[in-house]
Write a protein that holds these residues in place. Sequence first.
Motif, PDB file in Angstrom:
ATOM      1  N   THR A 179     148.471  -7.545 107.714  1.00  0.00           N
ATOM      2  CA  THR A 179     149.619  -7.723 106.828  1.00  0.00           C
ATOM      3  C   THR A 179     150.821  -6.946 107.345  1.00  0.00           C
ATOM      4  O   THR A 179     151.953  -7.436 107.314  1.00  0.00           O
ATOM      5  CB  THR A 179     149.249  -7.295 105.392  1.00  0.00           C
ATOM      6  OG1 THR A 179     148.233  -8.174 104.905  1.00  0.00           O
ATOM      7  CG2 THR A 179     150.450  -7.371 104.461  1.00  0.00           C
ATOM      8  N   GLN A 212     150.403 -12.002 100.766  1.00  0.00           N
ATOM      9  CA  GLN A 212     149.050 -11.772 100.256  1.00  0.00           C
ATOM     10  C   GLN A 212     149.086 -11.638  98.729  1.00  0.00           C
ATOM     11  O   GLN A 212     148.217 -12.136  98.032  1.00  0.00           O
ATOM     12  CB  GLN A 212     148.488 -10.499 100.924  1.00  0.00           C
ATOM     13  CG  GLN A 212     147.013 -10.276 100.687  1.00  0.00           C
ATOM     14  CD  GLN A 212     146.437  -9.181 101.606  1.00  0.00           C
ATOM     15  OE1 GLN A 212     147.095  -8.712 102.527  1.00  0.00           O
ATOM     16  NE2 GLN A 212     145.217  -8.792 101.349  1.00  0.00           N
ATOM     17  N   ASP A 271     149.483 -15.311 104.455  1.00  0.00           N
ATOM     18  CA  ASP A 271     148.616 -14.135 104.450  1.00  0.00           C
ATOM     19  C   ASP A 271     147.515 -14.361 103.410  1.00  0.00           C
ATOM     20  O   ASP A 271     147.747 -14.266 102.212  1.00  0.00           O
ATOM     21  CB  ASP A 271     149.447 -12.887 104.121  1.00  0.00           C
ATOM     22  CG  ASP A 271     148.756 -11.597 104.550  1.00  0.00           C
ATOM     23  OD1 ASP A 271     147.571 -11.646 104.954  1.00  0.00           O
ATOM     24  OD2 ASP A 271     149.399 -10.532 104.466  1.00  0.00           O
ATOM     25  N   GLU A 272     146.345 -14.690 103.881  1.00  0.00           N
ATOM     26  CA  GLU A 272     145.180 -14.991 103.042  1.00  0.00           C
ATOM     27  C   GLU A 272     145.480 -16.053 101.981  1.00  0.00           C
ATOM     28  O   GLU A 272     145.393 -15.806 100.781  1.00  0.00           O
ATOM     29  CB  GLU A 272     144.646 -13.708 102.405  1.00  0.00           C
ATOM     30  CG  GLU A 272     144.249 -12.708 103.486  1.00  0.00           C
ATOM     31  CD  GLU A 272     143.388 -11.571 102.981  1.00  0.00           C
ATOM     32  OE1 GLU A 272     142.666 -11.775 101.998  1.00  0.00           O
ATOM     33  OE2 GLU A 272     143.437 -10.505 103.590  1.00  0.00           O
TER      34      GLU A 272
HETATM   35 MG   LIG Z   1     146.374  -7.853 104.457  1.00  0.00          MG
END
Ligand SMILES: [Mg+2]
Length: 283
Positions: free
Chosen positions: A49, A89, A165-166
């Motif tokens: 991240t 995220q 991000d994810e």
């Molecule tokens: Mg992360």
Amino acid sequence: MTTDSTADAVACTGLAYAFGDTKAVDGLDLTVREGEVFGLLGPNGAGKTTAIRCVTTLLPVPSGMVRVFGHDAAGDRMAVRRLLGYVPQQLSADSGLTGRENVSLFARVFDVPRRERAARVGQALGAVGLTDAADRLAGTYSGGMVRRLELAQALVSAPRLLILDEPTIGLDPIARTGVWEHITAVREATGMTVLVTTHYMDEADQYCDRVGLMHRGRIRALGTPAELRQGLGERRRAEGAPATAPLPTLEDVFREVAGSGLDEQAGDFRDVRSTRRTAQRVG
Ligand SMILES: [Mg+2]
Ligand SMILES: Nc1ncnc2c1ncn2[C@@H]1O[C@H](COP(=O)(O)OP(=O)(O)OP(=O)(O)O)[C@@H](O)[C@H]1O
């Protein structure tokens, strides 16, 4: 140098970022080629991240170089921002707004021309399968719908580089597939480049053209999922594993890298093997 770095969607060289004494990113070299889906994998705290936030210009670049389609993320932040869409995220949709209002907000922030805005917002919602739910409050959406809404937010500016991000964390298998199908469809239609992090190795294996396994702030293994799986299989056979042993999965590769007691000096993937310890639980 014979390579043309302007052709790469992302080029990080020697990127370092520390929070106090914590070296979150520690000499990261990373290239994402235009048009590919690149998976940045690695255990919790690997620095994924933080690295991504440097690429998006949300964090400064204190050391090293980050270029996005040739634009310097430190010196030309606005040019970089105009080229990318970002799904963080953390939750970025507002539950008190409708889906359409959420996407409209991003269209305004990203300077989508006023006269095109309504159509572009409608297209982005359509691209993620939310046309029917567009005028409901986002607070009534399921987890998978929220993630698709955030995808629409990132897509409304027609980015050349989409950073996720994810994007599928916490989603059920059907919702996960849904998110990926929409990403894949938009990418096929537009040629957009995708940089994605995920903890789901099956997704990385299925949807990523190349993956980089990050651990302690650096890439420790890089290649197509098949190359990484085959490489581990060959190393295991060289260590005496029988030819009939099951083929390694990407999760095995992950465990080999993330479960190693890697020290700061460990240079490449082969070093990882020699310093490998029992795989730790990384979730
Ligand atoms: Mg992360
Ligand atoms: N705002 C912050 N302040 C202090 N330390 C931070 C901060 N953000 C991240 N870190 C630390 O930096 C390191 C890298 O964190 P980062 O969030 O980049 O990892 P990650 O690979 O994205 O992990 P995850 O898979 O859990 O999302 C970790 O040690 C983390 O604790």
